[in-house]
Design a protein around this motif. Structure first.
Motif, short mmCIF file in Angstrom:
data_model
loop_
_atom_site.label_atom_id
_atom_site.label_comp_id
_atom_site.label_asym_id
_atom_site.label_seq_id
_atom_site.Cartn_x
_atom_site.Cartn_y
_atom_site.Cartn_z
N ILE A 56 6.70 -21.21 -33.72
CA ILE A 56 6.05 -20.04 -34.29
C ILE A 56 6.33 -18.82 -33.41
O ILE A 56 6.65 -17.74 -33.91
N GLU A 57 6.23 -18.98 -32.10
CA GLU A 57 6.51 -17.88 -31.17
C GLU A 57 7.91 -17.32 -31.38
O GLU A 57 8.11 -16.10 -31.50
N HIS A 58 8.91 -18.19 -31.40
CA HIS A 58 10.29 -17.74 -31.56
C HIS A 58 10.49 -17.03 -32.90
O HIS A 58 11.19 -16.01 -32.97
N LEU A 59 9.86 -17.54 -33.94
CA LEU A 59 10.00 -16.91 -35.26
C LEU A 59 9.25 -15.58 -35.34
O LEU A 59 9.78 -14.59 -35.86
N LEU A 60 8.03 -15.53 -34.82
CA LEU A 60 7.27 -14.28 -34.84
C LEU A 60 7.98 -13.18 -34.06
O LEU A 60 7.88 -12.00 -34.42
N THR A 66 10.48 -7.02 -37.85
CA THR A 66 10.99 -6.50 -39.13
C THR A 66 9.86 -5.92 -39.99
O THR A 66 10.14 -5.23 -40.97
N ARG A 67 8.62 -6.19 -39.62
CA ARG A 67 7.48 -5.78 -40.44
C ARG A 67 6.59 -4.73 -39.77
O ARG A 67 5.72 -4.16 -40.42
N LEU A 68 6.76 -4.56 -38.48
CA LEU A 68 5.85 -3.71 -37.72
C LEU A 68 6.65 -2.93 -36.68
O LEU A 68 7.35 -3.53 -35.86
N ASP A 69 6.57 -1.62 -36.72
CA ASP A 69 7.29 -0.80 -35.75
C ASP A 69 6.67 -0.93 -34.37
O ASP A 69 5.46 -1.05 -34.23
N GLY A 70 7.52 -0.90 -33.36
CA GLY A 70 7.06 -0.79 -31.98
C GLY A 70 6.63 -2.08 -31.31
O GLY A 70 5.98 -2.04 -30.27
N VAL A 71 6.99 -3.24 -31.85
CA VAL A 71 6.61 -4.50 -31.20
C VAL A 71 7.31 -4.59 -29.85
O VAL A 71 8.53 -4.45 -29.76
N ILE A 72 6.53 -4.80 -28.81
CA ILE A 72 7.07 -5.01 -27.47
C ILE A 72 7.17 -6.49 -27.18
O ILE A 72 8.20 -6.98 -26.75
N ASP A 73 6.08 -7.23 -27.43
CA ASP A 73 6.07 -8.66 -27.11
C ASP A 73 4.99 -9.37 -27.91
O ASP A 73 3.96 -8.79 -28.23
N CYS A 74 5.27 -10.62 -28.20
CA CYS A 74 4.29 -11.52 -28.83
C CYS A 74 4.33 -12.82 -28.04
O CYS A 74 5.30 -13.57 -28.12
N SER A 75 3.31 -13.04 -27.22
CA SER A 75 3.29 -14.17 -26.29
C SER A 75 2.11 -15.09 -26.56
O SER A 75 0.98 -14.61 -26.77
N PRO A 76 2.34 -16.40 -26.53
CA PRO A 76 1.25 -17.33 -26.82
C PRO A 76 0.19 -17.38 -25.72
O PRO A 76 0.49 -17.22 -24.54
N PHE A 77 -1.04 -17.60 -26.14
CA PHE A 77 -2.12 -17.87 -25.19
C PHE A 77 -1.90 -19.26 -24.60
O PHE A 77 -1.48 -20.18 -25.31
#
Length: 157
Positions: A56-60, A66-77
């Protein structure tokens, strides 16, 4: 030691899945970043096993960009109940929740193994620990519960 907001959150009172704005930070040169709690499963009641969460992390990482401008990082808890999402600017909780919802729907319904980025020794530090099957199951389950725009009261988008 500095206080960390995430450790002051009453994890027994939240109602996952939800998106919650943790903080907006203003940098010394005018930059603004937002930190979101993207909680996918109920803390202390469930957790996503590492293979599914890793996929899920790799896909997100790509789908959210592609859906939200300005994404820097999405990291799992570390507790495996969701993610920190860091963005430039101040997107609304509703916009983030909609992007998460659409991304999870794509994972649940459309993604194939060939779509998962970072699944080789070259591109991932633990490339053998992935499970698309688990990622799809969890994404479908989370979507079935609905993504709330409030951490304490169910306000599903």
């Amino acid at each position: 030691m500095a206080e960390v907001e995430s450790f002051t959150l009453d994890h027994t009172a939240v109602k996952a899945p939800y998106v919650r704005l943790i903080a907006v930070e203003h940098g010394p040169q005018g930059g603004v970043i937002s930190n979101f709690d993207v909680r996918l499963v109920q803390p202390n009641h469930d957790s996503i096993e590492t293979g599914g969460l890793h996929t899920i992390e790799h896909l997100l990482a790509g789908l959210l960009r592609t859906r939200l401008d300005g994404v820097i990082d999405c990291s799992p808890f570390g507790c495996r109940t969701g993610f920190h999402l860091i963005t430039w600017g101040e997107p609304s909780v509703e916009d983030v929740a909609a992007a998460v919802k659409a991304s999870l729907a794509e994972i649940a319904e459309d993604v194939t193994w060939e779509d998962v980025p970072g699944t080789t020794a070259f591109s991932c530090g633990n490339y053998k620990d992935h499970s698309l099957h688990s990622a799809k199951e969890w994404s479908a389950q989370i979507l079935g519960e609905g993504i709330s725009v409030d951490a304490f009261e169910r306000k599903v988008i």
